[in-house]
Design an enzyme around this catalytic site. Structure first.
Site, mmCIF file in Angstrom:
data_model
loop_
_atom_site.group_PDB
_atom_site.id
_atom_site.type_symbol
_atom_site.label_atom_id
_atom_site.label_comp_id
_atom_site.label_asym_id
_atom_site.label_seq_id
_atom_site.Cartn_x
_atom_site.Cartn_y
_atom_site.Cartn_z
ATOM 1 N N LYS A 1 4.587 2.570 -2.224
ATOM 2 C CA LYS A 1 4.467 1.099 -2.215
ATOM 3 C C LYS A 1 5.604 0.483 -3.038
ATOM 4 O O LYS A 1 6.171 -0.544 -2.661
ATOM 5 C CB LYS A 1 3.106 0.651 -2.774
ATOM 6 N N ALA B 1 -0.500 0.087 5.987
ATOM 7 C CA ALA B 1 -0.067 1.101 5.022
ATOM 8 C C ALA B 1 -1.082 2.222 4.997
ATOM 9 O O ALA B 1 -2.225 2.050 5.415
ATOM 10 C CB ALA B 1 0.055 0.485 3.625
ATOM 11 N N TYR C 1 1.192 7.535 -3.542
ATOM 12 C CA TYR C 1 0.860 6.229 -2.938
ATOM 13 C C TYR C 1 1.642 5.107 -3.618
ATOM 14 O O TYR C 1 2.342 4.334 -2.963
ATOM 15 C CB TYR C 1 -0.651 5.955 -3.049
ATOM 16 N N THR D 1 4.873 5.809 6.702
ATOM 17 C CA THR D 1 4.299 4.496 7.048
ATOM 18 C C THR D 1 4.728 3.418 6.055
ATOM 19 O O THR D 1 5.180 2.342 6.450
ATOM 20 C CB THR D 1 2.758 4.596 7.068
ATOM 21 N N THR E 1 0.594 -3.765 -4.281
ATOM 22 C CA THR E 1 -0.463 -3.387 -5.213
ATOM 23 C C THR E 1 0.014 -3.428 -6.662
ATOM 24 O O THR E 1 1.209 -3.277 -6.919
ATOM 25 C CB THR E 1 -0.929 -1.951 -4.862
ATOM 26 N N ASP E 2 -0.927 -3.567 -7.587
ATOM 27 C CA ASP E 2 -0.570 -3.507 -9.007
ATOM 28 C C ASP E 2 -0.216 -2.086 -9.440
ATOM 29 O O ASP E 2 0.327 -1.877 -10.528
ATOM 30 C CB ASP E 2 -1.703 -4.073 -9.887
ATOM 31 N N GLU E 3 -0.527 -1.092 -8.575
ATOM 32 C CA GLU E 3 -0.299 0.303 -8.971
ATOM 33 C C GLU E 3 1.183 0.627 -9.119
ATOM 34 O O GLU E 3 1.543 1.617 -9.749
ATOM 35 C CB GLU E 3 -0.994 1.249 -7.977
ATOM 36 N N ARG F 1 -10.275 -0.292 -13.816
ATOM 37 C CA ARG F 1 -9.657 -1.027 -12.713
ATOM 38 C C ARG F 1 -10.060 -2.485 -12.844
ATOM 39 O O ARG F 1 -11.097 -2.810 -13.434
ATOM 40 C CB ARG F 1 -10.121 -0.470 -11.344
HETATM 41 P P1 NAD Z 1 -6.745 0.226 4.789
HETATM 42 O O1 NAD Z 1 -6.381 1.663 4.618
HETATM 43 O O2 NAD Z 1 -8.168 -0.177 4.829
HETATM 44 O O3 NAD Z 1 -6.080 -0.334 6.127
HETATM 45 C C1 NAD Z 1 -4.783 -0.021 6.521
HETATM 46 C C2 NAD Z 1 -4.606 -0.452 7.985
HETATM 47 O O4 NAD Z 1 -3.256 -0.156 8.372
HETATM 48 C C3 NAD Z 1 -5.534 0.289 8.956
HETATM 49 O O5 NAD Z 1 -6.062 -0.619 9.895
HETATM 50 C C4 NAD Z 1 -4.596 1.280 9.636
HETATM 51 O O6 NAD Z 1 -4.999 1.601 10.966
HETATM 52 C C5 NAD Z 1 -3.278 0.519 9.615
HETATM 53 N N1 NAD Z 1 -2.114 1.423 9.673
HETATM 54 C C6 NAD Z 1 -1.902 2.538 8.932
HETATM 55 N N2 NAD Z 1 -0.748 3.106 9.292
HETATM 56 C C7 NAD Z 1 -0.203 2.326 10.270
HETATM 57 C C8 NAD Z 1 0.997 2.378 11.016
HETATM 58 N N3 NAD Z 1 1.875 3.372 10.868
HETATM 59 N N4 NAD Z 1 1.242 1.398 11.910
HETATM 60 C C9 NAD Z 1 0.354 0.387 12.092
HETATM 61 N N5 NAD Z 1 -0.804 0.296 11.412
HETATM 62 C C10 NAD Z 1 -1.077 1.256 10.510
HETATM 63 O O7 NAD Z 1 -5.958 -0.519 3.628
HETATM 64 P P2 NAD Z 1 -6.371 -1.824 2.787
HETATM 65 O O8 NAD Z 1 -7.184 -1.417 1.627
HETATM 66 O O9 NAD Z 1 -6.858 -2.861 3.734
HETATM 67 O O10 NAD Z 1 -4.939 -2.247 2.236
HETATM 68 C C11 NAD Z 1 -4.085 -3.115 2.993
HETATM 69 C C12 NAD Z 1 -2.796 -3.360 2.214
HETATM 70 O O11 NAD Z 1 -3.116 -3.936 0.946
HETATM 71 C C13 NAD Z 1 -2.008 -2.083 1.912
HETATM 72 O O12 NAD Z 1 -0.646 -2.382 2.061
HETATM 73 C C14 NAD Z 1 -2.360 -1.777 0.468
HETATM 74 O O13 NAD Z 1 -1.298 -1.095 -0.170
HETATM 75 C C15 NAD Z 1 -2.545 -3.168 -0.104
HETATM 76 N N6 NAD Z 1 -3.462 -3.279 -1.253
HETATM 77 C C16 NAD Z 1 -4.720 -2.718 -1.200
HETATM 78 C C17 NAD Z 1 -5.589 -2.884 -2.287
HETATM 79 C C18 NAD Z 1 -6.998 -2.342 -2.248
HETATM 80 O O14 NAD Z 1 -7.704 -2.412 -3.264
HETATM 81 N N7 NAD Z 1 -7.483 -1.819 -1.147
HETATM 82 C C19 NAD Z 1 -5.167 -3.601 -3.420
HETATM 83 C C20 NAD Z 1 -3.875 -4.148 -3.439
HETATM 84 C C21 NAD Z 1 -3.039 -3.991 -2.335
HETATM 85 P P1 TYD Z 2 -10.156 4.058 -5.674
HETATM 86 O O1 TYD Z 2 -11.232 3.218 -5.075
HETATM 87 O O2 TYD Z 2 -9.691 5.277 -4.936
HETATM 88 O O3 TYD Z 2 -8.933 3.073 -5.983
HETATM 89 P P2 TYD Z 2 -7.541 3.344 -6.811
HETATM 90 O O4 TYD Z 2 -7.409 4.783 -7.099
HETATM 91 O O5 TYD Z 2 -6.503 2.879 -5.848
HETATM 92 O O6 TYD Z 2 -7.647 2.499 -8.036
HETATM 93 O O7 TYD Z 2 -10.640 4.541 -7.109
HETATM 94 C C1 TYD Z 2 -11.017 3.601 -8.108
HETATM 95 C C2 TYD Z 2 -11.292 4.375 -9.372
HETATM 96 O O8 TYD Z 2 -12.464 5.180 -9.192
HETATM 97 C C3 TYD Z 2 -10.181 5.345 -9.763
HETATM 98 O O9 TYD Z 2 -10.060 5.369 -11.187
HETATM 99 C C4 TYD Z 2 -10.679 6.689 -9.277
HETATM 100 C C5 TYD Z 2 -12.189 6.567 -9.403
HETATM 101 N N1 TYD Z 2 -12.988 7.334 -8.411
HETATM 102 C C6 TYD Z 2 -14.045 8.157 -8.842
HETATM 103 O O10 TYD Z 2 -14.297 8.301 -10.056
HETATM 104 N N2 TYD Z 2 -14.778 8.824 -7.901
HETATM 105 C C7 TYD Z 2 -14.518 8.709 -6.568
HETATM 106 O O11 TYD Z 2 -15.214 9.380 -5.743
HETATM 107 C C8 TYD Z 2 -13.462 7.845 -6.134
HETATM 108 C C9 TYD Z 2 -13.138 7.682 -4.670
HETATM 109 C C10 TYD Z 2 -12.731 7.168 -7.098
#
Ligand code: NAD
Ligand code: TYD
Length: 360
Positions: free
Chosen positions: A166, A85, A162, A102, A136-138, A226
Site C-alpha cells: 500500500k 486491493a 500488505y 494488485t 491505510t494508516d498501516e 487499533r
Molecule cells: P476487501 O478485501 O473487502 O475488498 C477488496 C475488493 O477489491 C474486493 O471486492 C476484490 O474482489 C477487489 N479486488 C481485489 N483484487 C482486484 C483486482 N486485481 N482487480 C479488481 N478488483 C480486485 O477490502 P476492503 O477492506 O474493502 O478495503 C478496500 C480498500 O480500503 C483497500 O485499498 C484497503 O487497503 C483500504 N483500507 C481498508 C481498511 C480496512 O479496515 N478494511 C482501512 C483503511 C484502508
Molecule cells: P485485522 O482485522 O486483520 O486488521 P489489521 O491487521 O489490518 O489491523 O486485525 C486487527 C487486529 O486483531 C490485529 O492486531 C490482529 C488481531 N487479530 C487477532 O488477534 N485474531 C484474529 O483472528 C485476527 C483476524 C486478528
C-alpha cells in the site's frame, strides 16, 4: 450527470461506499463498479442496484490495461475512487506476491489509464477530473503503546507485505501528482468495521465464531491497539475529501477510538449477550470462555492511532457513529444477514480458516 469509476466496489468498504453515495446522490450520479471478484468481492452486497440504470458492474482485473483503458474510452469518467486491493495482513504474510501485483501494479495501471484519458495536449488535465486513492494508516508503521499519533507528515515505515504494497501504491500516486500534476488525493484511514466485512478480519470473525460457540483466537497478548472507525464514516470522508479537499493533499481519517484487541473481543461478547433474545440457543454459547490465545502474527504492529486534525479543520469531517452504537449496528446487520455469512464462509473460506488457525 457525474460518472464515478469505483474499483473494488464489491468488497467491504467499496460496497458500503456505493450504498452511501446512492443514498446521498440517488439518480444524480452514475457509478461504474470494476471488480475482479476475488474471494473478497461479493455482488450480493450490491444486488439492490443491479437493475438501476445509473449503476454498471464490470468484472475486470485492475492489472488488465486493455480492460481498464476501454472503460475510460467508452465512458466519460469524472471521478475515480480506487479501493481495489488485496487487504488482509495475514494473507500478505503467506503470499506477498499477489499484494505487489494488485496493489502496486494495479494502481500503476489505474493511474496510467486515468492520465491517458484526462490529459490535454499541453500536459494539463481536463477541468474537474479527480482520482482518489484509498489507503491505510498501516503505511506509517507501528506506534509504541504511549507513542503519539500518525499525522500526514509522519514518515512512511510499513512493516508487513500488505502495508509495504500500500505504501508503494501511495508513492506512485504521489509521484504522479508531483511529476504530472495529476489531479489526485490520498486518504489514509484506520481500521474499519461494519456490514459486509469479510470474516477473515477481527470483528466479523469474532462475531461469527462466538455465535457458533467456536474459539475466539487472540494473537499474542491481545494488547495490540487499533483505531476503529465505522465504515459509513469512512465512506463519508472519502466523498468529502473528493469534493471539498485541496487537490494533491493527503488526509488521515480516523475517529480517536483506540482499543486493545482483547477489549474489542470482550465488548463483542457482552453486546451479543445483551442483544440475543433469552430463548435464542446461541445465547448459551457466547461466553468469555471461548477466548483462546494463539501464536502471535509475525511482525505484528503494536499500535495504530490516527490524528484526524487536518480533515476536521480543513473539511469539517467528524465521525458520527460512536463505537458502542457502531458495534450494535454491525451485530444487528449480521443477525439479519445470516445467509450472507453462510455464503461467504463456505468453500474456500473453510480451507483458509483450517490452514490459518490449524482448526482451533
Ligand atoms: P476487501 O478485501 O473487502 O475488498 C477488496 C475488493 O477489491 C474486493 O471486492 C476484490 O474482489 C477487489 N479486488 C481485489 N483484487 C482486484 C483486482 N486485481 N482487480 C479488481 N478488483 C480486485 O477490502 P476492503 O477492506 O474493502 O478495503 C478496500 C480498500 O480500503 C483497500 O485499498 C484497503 O487497503 C483500504 N483500507 C481498508 C481498511 C480496512 O479496515 N478494511 C482501512 C483503511 C484502508
Ligand atoms: P485485522 O482485522 O486483520 O486488521 P489489521 O491487521 O489490518 O489491523 O486485525 C486487527 C487486529 O486483531 C490485529 O492486531 C490482529 C488481531 N487479530 C487477532 O488477534 N485474531 C484474529 O483472528 C485476527 C483476524 C486478528
Amino acid at each position: 450527470m457525474r460518472t464515478y469509476l469505483v474499483t473494488g466496489g464489491a468488497g467491504f468498504i467499496g460496497s458500503n461506499y456505493i450504498h452511501y453515495m446512492f443514498r446521498k446522490y440517488g439518480s444524480q450520479i452514475r457509478i461504474i463498479n470494476v471488480d475482479a471478484l476475488t474471494y473478497a468481492g461479493n455482488l450480493e452486497n450490491l444486488k439492490e442496484f443491479e437493475s438501476w440504470e445509473n449503476y454498471t458492474f464490470l468484472k475486470a482485473d485492475i492489472c488488465d490495461k486493455e480492460a481498464i483503458s476501454a472503460v475510460f474510452a467508452e465512458n466519460e469518467i469524472d471521478r475515480v475512487v480506487h479501493f481495489a486491493a488485496e487487504s488482509h495482513v495475514d494473507r500478505s504474510i503467506r503470499n506477498p506476491e499477489i499484494f505487489v501485483q494488485t496493489n502496486v501494479l494495479g494502481t500503476a495501471v489505474m493511474l496510467n489509464c486515468a492520465k491517458a484519458a484526462w490529459e490535454l495536449p499541453d500536459g494539463s488535465f481536463q477541468e474537474g477530473k479527480k482520482f482518489l486513492h484509498v489507503s491505510t494508516d498501516e503505511v506509517y508503521g507501528s506506534l509504541e503503546e504511549d507513542g503519539g499519533y500518525f499525522y500526514e507528515t509522519t514518515p512512511y515505515a510499513p512493516r508487513s507485505p500488505y502495508s509495504a504494497s500500500k505504501a508503494s501504491s501511495d508513492m506512485l500516486v504521489k509521484a504522479y501528482m508531483d511529476t504530472y500534476h495529476f489531479p489526485a488525493n490520498i486518504t489514509n484511514c484506520s481500521n474499519n468495521y461494519g456490514p459486509y466485512q469479510f470474516p477473515e478480519k477481527l470483528i466479523p470473525l469474532i462475531i461469527n465464531n462466538a455465535l457458533q460457540g467456536k474459539k475466539l483466537p487472540v494473537y499474542g497478548d491481545g494488547r495490540n491497539v487499533r483505531d476503529w472507525l465505522y465504515v459509513e464514516d469512512h465512506a463519508k470522508a472519502i466523498d468529502m475529501v473528493q469534493e471539498q479537499g485541496r487537490l494533491f493533499e493527503t488526509y488521515n481519517v480516523g475517529g480517536h477510538n483506540e482499543k486493545q484487541n482483547i477489549e474489542i473481543i470482550k465488548i463483542i461478547i457482552k453486546t451479543l449477550r445483551e442483544m440475543l433474545p433469552e430463548d435464542d440457543p446461541r445465547k448459551a454459547l457466547v461466553s468469555e470462555d471461548l477466548i483462546t490465545y494463539v501464536e502471535d502474527r509475525k511482525g505484528h504492529d503494536r499500535r495504530y492511532a490516527i490524528a484526524p486534525d487536518k480533515i476536521r479543520k480543513e473539511i469539517g469531517w467528524e465521525p458520527e457513529t460512536m463505537f458502542e452504537e457502531g458495534i450494535r449496528r454491525t451485530i444487528q446487520w449480521f443477525f439479519e444477514n445470516e445467509a450472507w455469512m453462510k455464503n461467504v464462509t463456505s468453500g474456500d473460506y473453510q480451507k483458509y480458516y483450517a490452514e490459518m488457525y490449524k482448526d482451533e
